[in-house]
Write a protein that holds these residues in place. Structure first.
Motif, mmCIF file in Angstrom:
data_model
loop_
_atom_site.group_PDB
_atom_site.id
_atom_site.type_symbol
_atom_site.label_atom_id
_atom_site.label_comp_id
_atom_site.label_asym_id
_atom_site.label_seq_id
_atom_site.Cartn_x
_atom_site.Cartn_y
_atom_site.Cartn_z
ATOM 1 N N VAL A 58 0.834 -1.202 0.000
ATOM 2 C CA VAL A 58 0.000 0.000 0.000
ATOM 3 C C VAL A 58 0.872 1.256 0.000
ATOM 4 N N HIS A 59 1.964 1.222 0.731
ATOM 5 C CA HIS A 59 2.871 2.369 0.743
ATOM 6 C C HIS A 59 3.514 2.573 -0.625
ATOM 7 N N ARG A 60 3.831 1.492 -1.282
ATOM 8 C CA ARG A 60 4.503 1.567 -2.589
ATOM 9 C C ARG A 60 3.578 2.097 -3.684
ATOM 10 N N VAL A 61 2.341 1.588 -3.724
ATOM 11 C CA VAL A 61 1.450 1.962 -4.829
ATOM 12 C C VAL A 61 0.489 3.086 -4.473
ATOM 13 N N GLY A 62 0.362 3.438 -3.220
ATOM 14 C CA GLY A 62 -0.577 4.478 -2.820
ATOM 15 C C GLY A 62 -0.023 5.859 -3.059
ATOM 16 N N GLN A 63 -0.044 6.293 -4.297
ATOM 17 C CA GLN A 63 0.499 7.593 -4.661
ATOM 18 C C GLN A 63 -0.512 8.362 -5.498
ATOM 19 N N ALA A 64 -0.525 9.659 -5.294
ATOM 20 C CA ALA A 64 -1.359 10.528 -6.116
ATOM 21 C C ALA A 64 -0.666 10.723 -7.463
ATOM 22 N N PHE A 65 -1.454 10.773 -8.527
ATOM 23 C CA PHE A 65 -0.911 10.962 -9.867
ATOM 24 C C PHE A 65 -1.659 12.097 -10.542
ATOM 25 N N ASP A 66 -0.919 13.030 -11.118
ATOM 26 C CA ASP A 66 -1.498 14.144 -11.863
ATOM 27 C C ASP A 66 -0.920 14.142 -13.269
ATOM 28 N N PHE A 67 -1.790 14.309 -14.258
ATOM 29 C CA PHE A 67 -1.399 14.347 -15.663
ATOM 30 C C PHE A 67 -2.058 15.575 -16.281
ATOM 31 N N ASP A 68 -1.263 16.404 -16.957
ATOM 32 C CA ASP A 68 -1.782 17.601 -17.593
ATOM 33 C C ASP A 68 -1.103 17.764 -18.941
ATOM 34 N N SER A 69 -1.900 17.678 -20.004
ATOM 35 C CA SER A 69 -1.335 17.858 -21.340
ATOM 36 C C SER A 69 -1.886 19.104 -22.011
ATOM 37 N N ASP A 70 -2.500 19.992 -21.245
ATOM 38 C CA ASP A 70 -2.992 21.245 -21.803
ATOM 39 C C ASP A 70 -1.815 22.190 -22.034
ATOM 40 N N GLY A 71 -1.892 22.972 -23.078
ATOM 41 C CA GLY A 71 -0.847 23.946 -23.368
ATOM 42 C C GLY A 71 0.315 23.337 -24.116
ATOM 43 N N GLU A 72 1.457 23.988 -24.030
ATOM 44 C CA GLU A 72 2.652 23.567 -24.751
ATOM 45 C C GLU A 72 3.494 22.554 -24.004
ATOM 46 N N THR A 73 3.237 22.382 -22.704
ATOM 47 C CA THR A 73 4.050 21.456 -21.910
ATOM 48 C C THR A 73 3.229 20.268 -21.457
ATOM 49 N N LEU A 74 3.940 19.223 -21.142
ATOM 50 C CA LEU A 74 3.348 18.005 -20.596
ATOM 51 C C LEU A 74 3.812 17.904 -19.152
ATOM 52 N N ASN A 75 2.871 17.813 -18.222
ATOM 53 C CA ASN A 75 3.187 17.754 -16.796
ATOM 54 C C ASN A 75 2.711 16.423 -16.228
ATOM 55 N N LEU A 76 3.628 15.717 -15.582
ATOM 56 C CA LEU A 76 3.308 14.470 -14.889
ATOM 57 C C LEU A 76 3.877 14.558 -13.482
ATOM 58 N N LYS A 77 3.108 14.066 -12.498
ATOM 59 C CA LYS A 77 3.565 14.191 -11.120
ATOM 60 C C LYS A 77 3.004 13.057 -10.267
ATOM 61 N N ASN A 78 3.882 12.441 -9.479
ATOM 62 C CA ASN A 78 3.504 11.492 -8.429
ATOM 63 C C ASN A 78 3.805 12.140 -7.088
ATOM 64 N N ASN A 79 2.956 11.873 -6.107
ATOM 65 C CA ASN A 79 3.145 12.427 -4.774
ATOM 66 C C ASN A 79 2.618 11.416 -3.769
ATOM 67 N N GLY A 80 3.206 11.402 -2.582
ATOM 68 C CA GLY A 80 2.719 10.539 -1.527
ATOM 69 C C GLY A 80 1.335 10.952 -1.073
ATOM 70 N N VAL A 81 0.636 10.062 -0.359
ATOM 71 C CA VAL A 81 -0.748 10.310 0.003
ATOM 72 C C VAL A 81 -0.920 10.650 1.477
ATOM 73 N N PHE A 82 -0.225 9.964 2.341
ATOM 74 C CA PHE A 82 -0.549 9.999 3.758
ATOM 75 C C PHE A 82 -0.376 11.380 4.371
ATOM 76 N N PHE A 83 0.707 12.062 4.107
ATOM 77 C CA PHE A 83 0.954 13.392 4.656
ATOM 78 C C PHE A 83 0.815 14.488 3.603
ATOM 79 N N SER A 84 0.144 14.217 2.506
ATOM 80 C CA SER A 84 0.119 15.147 1.380
ATOM 81 C C SER A 84 -0.586 16.460 1.697
ATOM 82 N N LYS A 85 -1.441 16.501 2.714
ATOM 83 C CA LYS A 85 -2.096 17.756 3.066
ATOM 84 C C LYS A 85 -1.136 18.710 3.773
ATOM 85 N N PHE A 86 -0.094 18.160 4.389
ATOM 86 C CA PHE A 86 0.839 18.967 5.159
ATOM 87 C C PHE A 86 2.127 19.259 4.402
ATOM 88 N N MET A 87 2.589 18.312 3.627
ATOM 89 C CA MET A 87 3.856 18.484 2.928
ATOM 90 C C MET A 87 3.886 17.575 1.696
#
Length: 160
Positions: A58-87
């Protein structure tokens, strides 16, 4: 197109809490058994071993994923979940012009899925590789993301 799995990963902190509760409860049961005359077998530790393996998964796969292909750039981001509201922790991000996308590979297994992208660079030979965890994206969002990446590759090859 923009995709995120914020709604799907809201269950991860609850899963952490349940796993910790099961682990602690089984520790107390094992301590009570040590105080009695009954011998402790390996089978008394099996639930804790299973809970630790599940917690690591659960720690390994429990990650937030954001994908944004609007505009001229492509943005991809993974972030942890448990403390994501604080840091932000366990952050992996890639932001680059769409024309630099060389290729991508999507791996979808039963319990894990990942997107690997290869970015071309003028300074380095070959590609720079980034891998993003997409396990908690819905099937519809995965298909939309892959079609968006296909369109970006077609457009960049047509202009090249």
């Amino acid at each position: 197109m923009r995709f995120t799995n914020k709604n799907e990963i809201k269950i991860i902190p609850s899963i952490y809490t349940v796993l910790v509760a099961i682990f602690v409860t089984n520790i107390f049961v094992n301590l009570e058994l040590m105080g009695s005359d009954e011998p402790i077998n390996f089978s008394h530790y099996v639930p804790n071993i299973v809970v630790v393996i599940l917690a690591i998964y659960v720690h390994r796969v429990g990650q937030a994923f954001d994908f944004d292909s609007d505009g001229e750039t492509l943005n991809l981001k993974n972030n942890g979940v448990f403390f994501s509201k604080f840091m932000e922790y366990r952050v992996k991000k890639a932001e680059f012009p769409k024309r630099k996308l060389g290729k991508y590979r999507f791996s979808d297994y039963f319990f894990y899925s990942a997107l690997t992208i290869y970015i071309s660079s003028r300074r380095r030979r070959g590609f720079k590789k980034y891998t993003f965890n997409t396990t908690f994206l819905t099937r519809k969002k995965k298909k939309g993301m892959l079609s968006s990446l296909d369109k970006i590759l077609e457009k960049s090859k047509a202009t090249a």
